[in-house]
Design a protein around this motif. Structure first.
Motif, PDB file in Angstrom:
ATOM      1  N   HIS A 110       0.775  -1.037   0.087  1.00 46.21           N
ATOM      2  CA  HIS A 110       0.069  -0.100  -0.034  1.00 46.21           C
ATOM      3  C   HIS A 110       0.747   1.210  -0.137  1.00 46.21           C
ATOM      4  N   THR A 111       2.040   1.305   0.537  1.00 45.12           N
ATOM      5  CA  THR A 111       2.690   2.486   1.005  1.00 45.12           C
ATOM      6  C   THR A 111       4.134   2.405   0.693  1.00 45.12           C
ATOM      7  N   SER A 148      -1.417  -2.256  -6.615  1.00 43.68           N
ATOM      8  CA  SER A 148      -2.693  -1.826  -7.302  1.00 43.68           C
ATOM      9  C   SER A 148      -2.605  -1.196  -8.725  1.00 43.68           C
ATOM     10  N   ASN A 149      -1.285  -1.277  -9.356  1.00 43.21           N
ATOM     11  CA  ASN A 149      -1.167  -0.918 -10.649  1.00 43.21           C
ATOM     12  C   ASN A 149       0.140  -1.310 -11.365  1.00 43.21           C
ATOM     13  N   ARG A 201       6.450 -12.759  -6.822  1.00 42.19           N
ATOM     14  CA  ARG A 201       4.595 -13.407  -6.682  1.00 42.19           C
ATOM     15  C   ARG A 201       4.099 -11.875  -6.630  1.00 42.19           C
ATOM     16  N   LEU A 202       4.072 -11.118  -7.409  1.00 40.33           N
ATOM     17  CA  LEU A 202       3.259  -9.875  -7.583  1.00 40.33           C
ATOM     18  C   LEU A 202       1.819 -10.283  -8.263  1.00 40.33           C
ATOM     19  N   MET A 203       0.674  -9.810  -7.656  1.00 39.18           N
ATOM     20  CA  MET A 203      -0.343  -9.986  -8.270  1.00 39.18           C
ATOM     21  C   MET A 203      -1.315  -8.605  -8.339  1.00 39.18           C
ATOM     22  N   ARG A 204      -2.082  -8.260  -9.328  1.00 42.88           N
ATOM     23  CA  ARG A 204      -2.661  -6.942  -9.385  1.00 42.88           C
ATOM     24  C   ARG A 204      -4.059  -6.900  -8.537  1.00 42.88           C
ATOM     25  N   TRP A 205      -4.041  -6.003  -7.892  1.00 45.45           N
ATOM     26  CA  TRP A 205      -5.239  -5.738  -6.997  1.00 45.45           C
ATOM     27  C   TRP A 205      -5.864  -4.084  -7.283  1.00 45.45           C
ATOM     28  N   VAL A 206      -6.574  -3.815  -8.200  1.00 45.23           N
ATOM     29  CA  VAL A 206      -6.840  -2.484  -8.716  1.00 45.23           C
ATOM     30  C   VAL A 206      -8.164  -1.884  -7.501  1.00 45.23           C
ATOM     31  N   ARG A 207      -7.810  -0.842  -6.928  1.00 39.54           N
ATOM     32  CA  ARG A 207      -8.812  -0.307  -6.127  1.00 39.54           C
ATOM     33  C   ARG A 207     -10.055   0.278  -6.483  1.00 39.54           C
ATOM     34  N   GLY A 208     -11.072   0.336  -5.729  1.00 38.91           N
ATOM     35  CA  GLY A 208     -12.344   0.748  -6.250  1.00 38.91           C
ATOM     36  C   GLY A 208     -12.409   2.137  -5.633  1.00 38.91           C
ATOM     37  N   VAL A 209     -13.831   2.811  -5.787  1.00 42.29           N
ATOM     38  CA  VAL A 209     -13.964   3.882  -5.152  1.00 42.29           C
ATOM     39  C   VAL A 209     -15.645   4.028  -4.828  1.00 42.29           C
ATOM     40  N   THR A 226       4.140   7.261 -10.503  1.00 44.94           N
ATOM     41  CA  THR A 226       3.382   5.934 -10.175  1.00 44.94           C
ATOM     42  C   THR A 226       1.923   6.425  -9.410  1.00 44.94           C
ATOM     43  N   GLY A 227       0.621   5.630  -9.798  1.00 47.51           N
ATOM     44  CA  GLY A 227      -0.408   6.350  -8.972  1.00 47.51           C
ATOM     45  C   GLY A 227      -1.143   7.123 -10.019  1.00 47.51           C
ATOM     46  N   PRO A 228      -0.772   8.381 -10.383  1.00 49.70           N
ATOM     47  CA  PRO A 228      -1.262   9.131 -11.474  1.00 49.70           C
ATOM     48  C   PRO A 228      -1.335   8.406 -12.798  1.00 49.70           C
ATOM     49  N   LEU A 229      -0.275   7.976 -13.003  1.00 44.91           N
ATOM     50  CA  LEU A 229       0.062   7.349 -14.543  1.00 44.91           C
ATOM     51  C   LEU A 229      -0.911   6.117 -14.620  1.00 44.91           C
TER      52      LEU A 229
END
Length: 344
Positions: free
Chosen positions: A105-106, A140-141, A155-163, A277-280
């Protein structure tokens, strides 16, 4: 009933994207009939984190955490943070021969460096070891995934956040109607790693507004007396701040996603940010924001973006789909771990 233990050092009363993400994930999982035990600082004694008293660190005997996890008897365990509770939960998993997933996350190493002269290589080694010991690390991205892979994360996996597009609604009446326009808004923790100074020092027309609290607030108030600082807001009061704005300015260079960007878009407010990273990944080529190394240029360009385009884009990021992806990741990571262990 399938049982999940979700361990996090970030929890209420902290107000940030990590807490909102985990709390919403818990609620959505329970709607799916999954039993969720939250292991958080709420049940333990805490002390202020040095240089950042708003964040409190858990102080407890390991046996208390182990007992809580024993009583939860989880089928799965997800450790969201690398703090004291996260470390103890990792030890419990090791003692019990149980795999665990994590989420990144951080940018913890960058946060440390902003406060102390500790080389990134040392901090990243610690964080990498923590996450690599798990059966899967959710990010997240794609930009962050590539960065972490280059640093040796596995072992990275994608977890896209919601709103939450119900709470964050463009039809909520604005809270500020008498300020000079345009209004450029920032929402979040007011701390050094958020790079808010890069926003406030810009020569922009209208009004700059900051919503949030944190250790850097007194210094920024003294340095930028013309900025409107409104403190922390939640719920409809926060939404009313978003709907008051013409542009949401996101100057952070350390966030991995930036949930506040999605909240702004859900309220119909375009985003101005650095191309990092994040905005992109949140904005990408959606046409809902302006990304530029010159933040002032991005702010002025964002004024031309239609608000209805921002709202329509945000509607595509549901928490239901986000949590479905989280749960599928959890099951897949543990299934692969079990099959690999048996083969060995």
């Amino acid at each position: 009933m399938t049982r999940l233990a979700l361990v996090t050092d970030a929890w209420h009363p902290q107000v940030n994207g990590v807490v909102r993400t985990l709390d919403t994930t818990r609620k959505e999982l329970e709607k799916l009939g999954i039993g969720v035990t939250m292991v958080t600082p709420a049940a333990y004694k805490t002390v202020p984190m040095p240089t950042y008293p708003e964040i409190r660190l858990t102080i407890t005997r390991p046996s208390r955490v182990y007992r809580e996890l024993d009583e939860a008897a989880p089928d799965y365990i997800h450790i969201a943070t690398e703090g004291p509770l996260g470390m103890l939960a990792r030890r419990w998993c090791k003692f019990n021969g149980m795999g665990y997933t994590t989420s990144y996350h951080t940018r913890f190493p960058e946060y440390i460096r902003a406060r102390a002269p500790i080389p990134l290589s040392i901090s990243y080694a610690m964080v990498r070891n923590f996450h690599n010991a798990g059966v899967g690390c959710m990010v997240s991205n794609g930009t962050l995934e590539k960065e972490l892979a280059a640093r040796g994360f596995r072992r990275l996996m994608r977890w896209v956040r919601g709103v939450d597009t119900v709470t964050f609604d463009p039809d909520v009446p604005p809270a500020f109607t008498d300020l000079p326009r345009p209004i450029f808004l920032n929402v979040g923790r007011v701390s050094v790693e958020k790079n808010i100074d890069a926003f406030l020092k810009l020569d922009l027309p209208g009004t700059k507004m900051v919503v949030g609290d944190g250790p850097a607030l007194p210094a920024l108030k003294a340095r930028y007396p013309d900025t409107v600082f409104v403190g922390s807001r939640i719920g409809e009061a926060l939404t009313a701040c978003y709907t008051s704005a013409d542009v949401f300015v996101f100057p952070s260079l350390t966030d991995t996603w930036g949930l506040v960007q999605m909240e702004a878009l859900a309220c119909g407010v375009p985003v101005a940010a650095f191309p990092t990273t994040g905005p992109l990944d949140v904005i990408a080529d959606s046409g809902t924001g302006a990304l530029d190394e010159d933040l002032k240029k991005a702010c002025l360009a964002a004024l031309e973006i239609p608000r209805d385009r921002c709202r329509a884009y945000a509607l595509g990021f549901s928490w239901e789909e986000s949590v479905k992806q989280f749960w599928e990741n959890l099951q897949t990571a543990n299934r692969i771990h079990l099959s690999t262990s048996k083969a060995a």
